[in-house]
Design an enzyme around this catalytic site. Sequence first.
Site, PDB file in Angstrom:
ATOM      1  N   SER A  73      69.082  66.269  77.433  1.00 32.33           N
ATOM      2  CA  SER A  73      70.351  65.561  77.618  1.00 32.33           C
ATOM      3  C   SER A  73      70.839  65.499  79.059  1.00 32.33           C
ATOM      4  CB  SER A  73      71.438  66.194  76.743  1.00 32.33           C
ATOM      5  OG  SER A  73      71.230  65.869  75.390  1.00 32.33           O
ATOM      6  N   LYS A 123      71.842  62.162  80.340  1.00 33.95           N
ATOM      7  CA  LYS A 123      73.164  61.562  80.205  1.00 33.95           C
ATOM      8  C   LYS A 123      73.940  61.528  81.521  1.00 33.95           C
ATOM      9  CE  LYS A 123      73.099  62.661  75.353  1.00 33.95           C
ATOM     10  NZ  LYS A 123      73.130  63.759  74.392  1.00 33.95           N
ATOM     11  N   SER A 175      77.814  66.013  74.349  1.00 36.68           N
ATOM     12  CA  SER A 175      76.432  65.522  74.383  1.00 36.68           C
ATOM     13  C   SER A 175      76.108  64.631  73.189  1.00 36.68           C
ATOM     14  CB  SER A 175      75.451  66.700  74.434  1.00 36.68           C
ATOM     15  OG  SER A 175      74.215  66.303  74.986  1.00 36.68           O
ATOM     16  N   LYS A 215      76.268  69.294  83.171  1.00 32.78           N
ATOM     17  CA  LYS A 215      75.678  68.914  81.885  1.00 32.78           C
ATOM     18  C   LYS A 215      74.648  69.930  81.396  1.00 32.78           C
ATOM     19  CE  LYS A 215      75.329  66.122  78.437  1.00 32.78           C
ATOM     20  NZ  LYS A 215      74.973  67.287  77.591  1.00 32.78           N
TER      21      LYS A 215
END
Length: 398
Positions: free
Chosen positions: A72, A75, A127, A234
């Site tokens: 992720s 992202k 997420s 993140k």
Amino acid sequence: MNRYNLFSVRSMFLWVTSLVLLFSTAISVYAAPQSEEPVPPSNHAQAAALIDVTSGRILYSKKGDERLRIASLTKIMTAIVAIERGNLKDPVKVTKNSFAKEGSSLFLKLGEEMSLENLLYGLMLRSGNDAASAIAEHVGGSEEGFVLMMNEKATALGLSNSHFMNPHGLDHDEHYSSANDLAKLTAYALKNPKFREIVKTPVKRAPNPNEKWDYKWDNKNKMLRFYEGADGVKTGYTKKAFRCLVSSATRNGQQIAAVTLNDGNDWNDHSKMLDYGFAQYPITQLTVKGQKLQGYSLVTGTGFSYALAKGEEERIIKKLVLDKRSNPDLSFGLRGFVEFTLDGNMIGRVPVFVEGSRLPEEYITNQREKTALARDNSKGSLWQTAGQILRLMFRGAN
């Protein structure tokens, strides 16, 4: 001359030559002492990188260019592309393609509408893979169209070890990046005020059209709670990528970002990496805006700061590059640049103007863009890009 004397002469010549070379080498080393590089802390990551956000300098890298799955962390690219290319107030509808996406989810309902801005919070804090697909379809017209935008952005930023196949980071053999690329991408994204605001948010509430209660999203990034000055960015995990993390923190006006890929002890490793960056590579101001150049009626158009280890500032060379044409066609009083090099490598440049000229309110805000522009200039005329620089500096001016 007999054979013995010839041998003696040759031996003496070789001995003297060796002695001269030995002393020449010793003198050379002594004349240009190099300070030892700081020793970075150990970590458990398969690959890692540490970057100073302001200057874009990679402070530490471990297998930094190795292409790996990034889960992720994808992202980060999804968010910055959506922020730059989309309208944050637009309503975004959840389609069949984005509904009930596998993996982490915001549990959005089919046909539900939410603003792009709120979806971005859900994307980065929780997420949400459903949010990623909904955002991609809205901004790019389709997931495929948005992925094209992601790869175009990667090319524009010089991320040569990155390739995207989706907006959420679910495993795909052709979907990858590297620790160094993610560090550069994060440094770029953190220059954007909206991105910066989203990733430092600990908790976000958003309207829920299907229930009486609002959505409440707690940020999965534990660094925000456990590390002093943490402000992003993140988390990531898949069964093939394992634990991935990008974090950032700001102390004493300096922001640093850390990246680890496949690291089972990432929270502790990031704390040590960030501590190392702040302790060993403080941001150092090398010039200020409006500083007069000795011996010239010129002033700098902007300041310039760079993350430097102990002893490096003394090795920086400043070089003034002026336009040599007899009738320079340069607006706004721009007359050249001051280039900064460290151990022969250009680390940045600032414009210089005729004293009394109107100086730009903003220059190129991303220091890495300055250096990239400097590299581009090495392939052609310095003054071919002067117009481009001026447009960047004075954009919006009346």
